[in-house]
Design a protein around this motif. Structure first.
Motif, mmCIF file in Angstrom:
data_model
loop_
_atom_site.group_PDB
_atom_site.id
_atom_site.type_symbol
_atom_site.label_atom_id
_atom_site.label_comp_id
_atom_site.label_asym_id
_atom_site.label_seq_id
_atom_site.Cartn_x
_atom_site.Cartn_y
_atom_site.Cartn_z
ATOM 1 N N GLU A 228 0.817 -1.220 0.000
ATOM 2 C CA GLU A 228 0.000 0.000 0.000
ATOM 3 C C GLU A 228 0.849 1.268 0.000
ATOM 4 O O GLU A 228 0.330 2.380 0.060
ATOM 5 N N GLU A 229 2.179 1.087 -0.023
ATOM 6 C CA GLU A 229 3.148 2.186 -0.027
ATOM 7 C C GLU A 229 3.022 3.072 1.212
ATOM 8 O O GLU A 229 3.253 4.273 1.166
ATOM 9 N N ILE A 230 2.686 2.455 2.335
ATOM 10 C CA ILE A 230 2.654 3.142 3.618
ATOM 11 C C ILE A 230 4.054 3.120 4.233
ATOM 12 O O ILE A 230 4.466 4.063 4.902
ATOM 13 N N ILE A 231 4.774 2.040 3.994
ATOM 14 C CA ILE A 231 6.172 1.947 4.409
ATOM 15 C C ILE A 231 6.998 1.484 3.216
ATOM 16 O O ILE A 231 6.454 0.977 2.240
ATOM 17 N N TYR A 232 8.288 1.695 3.321
ATOM 18 C CA TYR A 232 9.189 1.241 2.262
ATOM 19 C C TYR A 232 10.468 0.705 2.895
ATOM 20 O O TYR A 232 10.795 1.024 4.046
ATOM 21 N N LYS A 233 11.170 -0.104 2.126
ATOM 22 C CA LYS A 233 12.381 -0.746 2.612
ATOM 23 C C LYS A 233 13.618 -0.039 2.099
ATOM 24 O O LYS A 233 13.710 0.289 0.916
ATOM 25 N N LYS A 234 14.555 0.211 3.021
ATOM 26 C CA LYS A 234 15.900 0.651 2.647
ATOM 27 C C LYS A 234 16.777 -0.578 2.824
ATOM 28 O O LYS A 234 16.964 -1.058 3.948
ATOM 29 N N ARG A 235 17.266 -1.076 1.722
ATOM 30 C CA ARG A 235 18.030 -2.326 1.732
ATOM 31 C C ARG A 235 19.182 -2.254 2.748
ATOM 32 O O ARG A 235 19.966 -1.309 2.759
ATOM 33 N N GLY A 236 19.196 -3.243 3.616
ATOM 34 C CA GLY A 236 20.256 -3.352 4.599
ATOM 35 C C GLY A 236 20.084 -2.455 5.815
ATOM 36 O O GLY A 236 20.882 -2.516 6.747
ATOM 37 N N VAL A 237 19.036 -1.613 5.814
ATOM 38 C CA VAL A 237 18.842 -0.679 6.928
ATOM 39 C C VAL A 237 17.568 -0.979 7.700
ATOM 40 O O VAL A 237 17.548 -1.010 8.916
ATOM 41 N N GLY A 238 16.463 -1.169 6.974
ATOM 42 C CA GLY A 238 15.192 -1.459 7.635
ATOM 43 C C GLY A 238 14.018 -0.885 6.876
ATOM 44 O O GLY A 238 14.131 -0.479 5.719
ATOM 45 N N MET A 239 12.884 -0.827 7.559
ATOM 46 C CA MET A 239 11.635 -0.326 6.973
ATOM 47 C C MET A 239 11.350 1.062 7.533
ATOM 48 O O MET A 239 11.536 1.308 8.727
ATOM 49 N N PHE A 240 10.841 1.932 6.657
ATOM 50 C CA PHE A 240 10.598 3.324 7.035
ATOM 51 C C PHE A 240 9.214 3.769 6.600
ATOM 52 O O PHE A 240 8.663 3.262 5.621
ATOM 53 N N VAL A 241 8.688 4.748 7.320
ATOM 54 C CA VAL A 241 7.382 5.319 6.998
ATOM 55 C C VAL A 241 7.531 6.170 5.738
ATOM 56 O O VAL A 241 8.421 7.029 5.655
ATOM 57 N N SER A 242 6.671 5.942 4.776
ATOM 58 C CA SER A 242 6.689 6.716 3.528
ATOM 59 C C SER A 242 6.345 8.174 3.814
ATOM 60 O O SER A 242 5.568 8.465 4.736
ATOM 61 N N PRO A 243 6.893 9.090 3.033
ATOM 62 C CA PRO A 243 6.635 10.517 3.259
ATOM 63 C C PRO A 243 5.156 10.892 3.243
ATOM 64 O O PRO A 243 4.729 11.753 4.004
ATOM 65 N N ASP A 244 4.375 10.240 2.390
ATOM 66 C CA ASP A 244 2.951 10.587 2.281
ATOM 67 C C ASP A 244 2.025 9.624 3.026
ATOM 68 O O ASP A 244 0.809 9.658 2.849
ATOM 69 N N ALA A 245 2.590 8.780 3.880
ATOM 70 C CA ALA A 245 1.792 7.780 4.597
ATOM 71 C C ALA A 245 0.670 8.390 5.437
ATOM 72 O O ALA A 245 -0.473 7.907 5.362
#
Length: 126
Positions: A61-78
């Protein structure tokens, strides 16, 4: 983050909803890192596959996104996406049924609005 899960609903959905609530309540802000899968597994004492299923729904749903090797982050427009979705749900599940009850009672839009205003302020509705 919730401390306990409800046994009557799918756990993966509750994981998803818990993160969504944290975003809507401002506990998780855009670009914040969400708890890792292992942290969620430990916090809720559940299967890693269950956590992953809930997380993947948020990614889809593009609420979060993955940064490879770092973790999951909240999308700017979530927050905006969630507010829009929850507003639509609120309209369908709360407002439309309210109107369906108010009309046969003969309540005008103004009367309903006045009731809502009083309730919003924490005042008694007679």
């Amino acid at each position: 983050m919730k401390s306990a899960l409800d046994n009557n609903r799918p756990i993966y959905l509750q994981i998803k909803e818990s993160i969504e609530e944290d975003i809507l309540n401002g506990l998780l802000k855009p670009e914040d890192q969400i708890p890792s899968n292992s942290q969620l597994v430990k916090h809720f004492n559940i299967n890693p596959v269950t956590v992953l299923k809930g997380i993947n729904l948020l990614v889809d749903e593009e609420i979060i996104y993955k940064k490879r090797g770092v973790g999951m982050f909240v999308s700017p427009d979530a927050p905006e996406k969630l507010k829009k979705r929850f507003s639509k749900t609120f309209l369908k599940e709360q407002i439309e049924p309210l109107i369906a009850i108010a009309k046969p009672l003969g309540l005008s839009q103004q009367e309903v609005q006045e009731m809502i205003d009083r309730a919003w302020k924490g005042e008694e509705n007679d």
